[in-house]
Design an enzyme around this catalytic site. Structure first.
Site, PDB file in Angstrom:
ATOM      1  N   TYR A  50       0.825  -1.219   0.000  1.00  0.00           N
ATOM      2  CA  TYR A  50       0.000   0.000   0.000  1.00  0.00           C
ATOM      3  C   TYR A  50       0.861   1.272   0.000  1.00  0.00           C
ATOM      4  O   TYR A  50       0.342   2.366  -0.223  1.00  0.00           O
ATOM      5  CB  TYR A  50      -0.954   0.048   1.214  1.00  0.00           C
ATOM      6  N   LYS A  75       1.489  -6.662   5.737  1.00  0.00           N
ATOM      7  CA  LYS A  75       1.507  -7.858   4.878  1.00  0.00           C
ATOM      8  C   LYS A  75       2.759  -7.902   4.021  1.00  0.00           C
ATOM      9  O   LYS A  75       3.236  -6.863   3.556  1.00  0.00           O
ATOM     10  CB  LYS A  75       0.269  -7.875   3.960  1.00  0.00           C
TER      11      LYS A  75
HETATM   12  P1  NAD Z   1     -14.262  -1.424   1.111  1.00  0.00           P
HETATM   13  O1  NAD Z   1     -15.187  -2.519   0.804  1.00  0.00           O
HETATM   14  O2  NAD Z   1     -13.839  -1.181   2.509  1.00  0.00           O
HETATM   15  O3  NAD Z   1     -14.908  -0.118   0.491  1.00  0.00           O
HETATM   16  C1  NAD Z   1     -14.272   1.122   0.645  1.00  0.00           C
HETATM   17  C2  NAD Z   1     -15.006   2.182  -0.171  1.00  0.00           C
HETATM   18  O4  NAD Z   1     -16.387   2.183   0.172  1.00  0.00           O
HETATM   19  C3  NAD Z   1     -14.480   3.562   0.196  1.00  0.00           C
HETATM   20  O5  NAD Z   1     -13.425   3.951  -0.627  1.00  0.00           O
HETATM   21  C4  NAD Z   1     -15.718   4.431   0.011  1.00  0.00           C
HETATM   22  O6  NAD Z   1     -15.796   4.789  -1.345  1.00  0.00           O
HETATM   23  C5  NAD Z   1     -16.841   3.503   0.340  1.00  0.00           C
HETATM   24  N1  NAD Z   1     -17.349   3.666   1.733  1.00  0.00           N
HETATM   25  C6  NAD Z   1     -16.722   3.374   2.899  1.00  0.00           C
HETATM   26  N2  NAD Z   1     -17.526   3.592   3.945  1.00  0.00           N
HETATM   27  C7  NAD Z   1     -18.684   4.059   3.433  1.00  0.00           C
HETATM   28  C8  NAD Z   1     -19.905   4.464   4.017  1.00  0.00           C
HETATM   29  N3  NAD Z   1     -20.111   4.417   5.327  1.00  0.00           N
HETATM   30  N4  NAD Z   1     -20.897   4.889   3.180  1.00  0.00           N
HETATM   31  C9  NAD Z   1     -20.708   4.929   1.850  1.00  0.00           C
HETATM   32  N5  NAD Z   1     -19.580   4.540   1.239  1.00  0.00           N
HETATM   33  C10 NAD Z   1     -18.572   4.103   2.028  1.00  0.00           C
HETATM   34  O7  NAD Z   1     -12.991  -1.593   0.135  1.00  0.00           O
HETATM   35  P2  NAD Z   1     -11.429  -1.826   0.238  1.00  0.00           P
HETATM   36  O8  NAD Z   1     -10.694  -0.597   0.597  1.00  0.00           O
HETATM   37  O9  NAD Z   1     -11.078  -2.522  -1.028  1.00  0.00           O
HETATM   38  O10 NAD Z   1     -11.251  -2.902   1.412  1.00  0.00           O
HETATM   39  C11 NAD Z   1     -11.028  -2.549   2.759  1.00  0.00           C
HETATM   40  C12 NAD Z   1      -9.638  -2.917   3.201  1.00  0.00           C
HETATM   41  O11 NAD Z   1      -9.372  -4.306   2.983  1.00  0.00           O
HETATM   42  C13 NAD Z   1      -8.519  -2.235   2.386  1.00  0.00           C
HETATM   43  O12 NAD Z   1      -8.372  -0.873   2.710  1.00  0.00           O
HETATM   44  C14 NAD Z   1      -7.356  -3.089   2.755  1.00  0.00           C
HETATM   45  O13 NAD Z   1      -6.889  -2.758   4.049  1.00  0.00           O
HETATM   46  C15 NAD Z   1      -7.995  -4.490   2.749  1.00  0.00           C
HETATM   47  N6  NAD Z   1      -7.806  -5.224   1.471  1.00  0.00           N
HETATM   48  C16 NAD Z   1      -7.032  -6.326   1.479  1.00  0.00           C
HETATM   49  C17 NAD Z   1      -6.840  -7.054   0.314  1.00  0.00           C
HETATM   50  C18 NAD Z   1      -5.992  -8.291   0.360  1.00  0.00           C
HETATM   51  O14 NAD Z   1      -5.664  -8.831  -0.704  1.00  0.00           O
HETATM   52  N7  NAD Z   1      -5.635  -8.769   1.510  1.00  0.00           N
HETATM   53  C19 NAD Z   1      -7.446  -6.660  -0.880  1.00  0.00           C
HETATM   54  C20 NAD Z   1      -8.256  -5.532  -0.862  1.00  0.00           C
HETATM   55  C21 NAD Z   1      -8.442  -4.818   0.325  1.00  0.00           C
END
Ligand code: NAD
Length: 275
Positions: A50, A75
């Protein structure tokens, strides 16, 4: 706002809800982390990939909240797997975070074509045994990858962080985790925002005076998972942690189960992902 904890298979406690920081600029991270800690978050999910470990570490250091009161995950990126390389990558992560221990370190993807994840896992076990990491786990591991780790090292991961949201519920994978004593952690728990317009979720949300995001996070918590929604926005961040004052009924849990879809996956398939 106090977030409940789950106890992992090694006895370590993890706050069931944390802040994901993927796609957060390193420069913006300190202020966002301080806001999150102010809103009650005590669990942050970052990764070497990240590019914001330094900003996360700075935010925590500036916040005035004691390091031991915050649960931090990072990670190992895919090009650093292998025994020696994993240890070097871990040292770099710790240098950026500015910590003397890490709460949870995950192998980010199995990358089966590289065939190095068992060596990486052995390095994680040693780092944990040396006291540098409290808990070790994996991310995006399929059942055969998990079984291979256990067969070759005798150690099951404490956590598997996987894609999990209403349109991609991973029931079979969750069952495997339960049998192996592995806690499920949900990435992209809001389906990157996509979950939020689903009419089943908005209808349930209206009943409680909550949002679809809050219902989604509550569903994951009631399934017994850890969840890490991402938001850089102050209001949404507060909304996402304000989910511990209502409980979905069995009927509502069943309604949400029906949102699951064969086409629900957003991210890469770990069986073939090679990057
Ligand atoms: P998420 O499902 O958490 O969605 C985030 C998006 O949803 C935000 O950018 C915003 O646009 C919207 N949002 C958030 N809160 C909201 C609310 N209350 N109302 C309306 N819209 C809202 O997506 P993400 O960031 O892909 O996943 C969360 C976390 O998971 C990442 O930040 C990361 O830390 C982790 N992740 C890990 C992997 C992996 O391969 N291990 C992959 C993807 C993400």
């Amino acid at each position: 706002m106090s977030v409940p904890t789950l106890t992992l298979n090694d006895g370590i406690k993890i706050p069931q809800l944390g802040l994901g920081v993927w796609k957060m600029d390193d420069a913006d991270a300190p202020a966002i982390i301080e806001n999150a800690l102010d809103a009650g978050y005590r669990h942050i999910d970052t990764a070497a990939a990240y590019g914001n470990e330094a900003g996360v570490g700075r935010g925590i250091a500036q916040s005035g909240v004691a390091r031991e009161d915050i649960f931090v995950t990072s990670k190992l990126w895919n090009d650093r797997q292998g025994y020696d390389e994993t240890k070097r990558a871990f040292d770099e992560t710790m240098g950026k975070l500015g910590f003397d221990y890490l709460d949870l370190y995950l192998i980010h993807w199995p990358m089966p074509a590289k065939d190095k994840y068992v060596e990486a896992w052995k390095a994680l076990i040693e780092l944990r045994d040396a006291g540098r990491i409290r808990a070790i786990g994996v991310s995006n591991f399929l059942p055969d990858h998990l079984e291979r780790l256990i067969e070759e090292t005798g150690e099951a991961p404490a956590i598997n962080q996987i894609e999990l949201h209403p349109r991609f519920q991973q029931a079979a994978q969750r069952e495997v985790h339960e049998k192996l004593g592995i806690t499920t952690e949900c990435w992209s728990p809001l389906g990157q925002g996509e979950a939020l317009s689903n009419p089943i979720l908005t209808e349930i949300a209206a009943r409680y005076g909550k949002s679809a995001a809050q219902v989604t996070l509550s569903w994951q918590i009631q399934l017994g998972c850890v969840t890490i929604p991402k938001s850089a926005n102050h209001e949404r961040m507060r909304e996402n942690i304000d989910v511990f004052d209502f409980e979905l009924t069995e009927g509502e849990m069943a309604q949400i189960k029906d949102i699951d879809s064969a086409e629900g996956r957003i991210g890469p398939d770990p069986a073939t992902a090679d990057f």
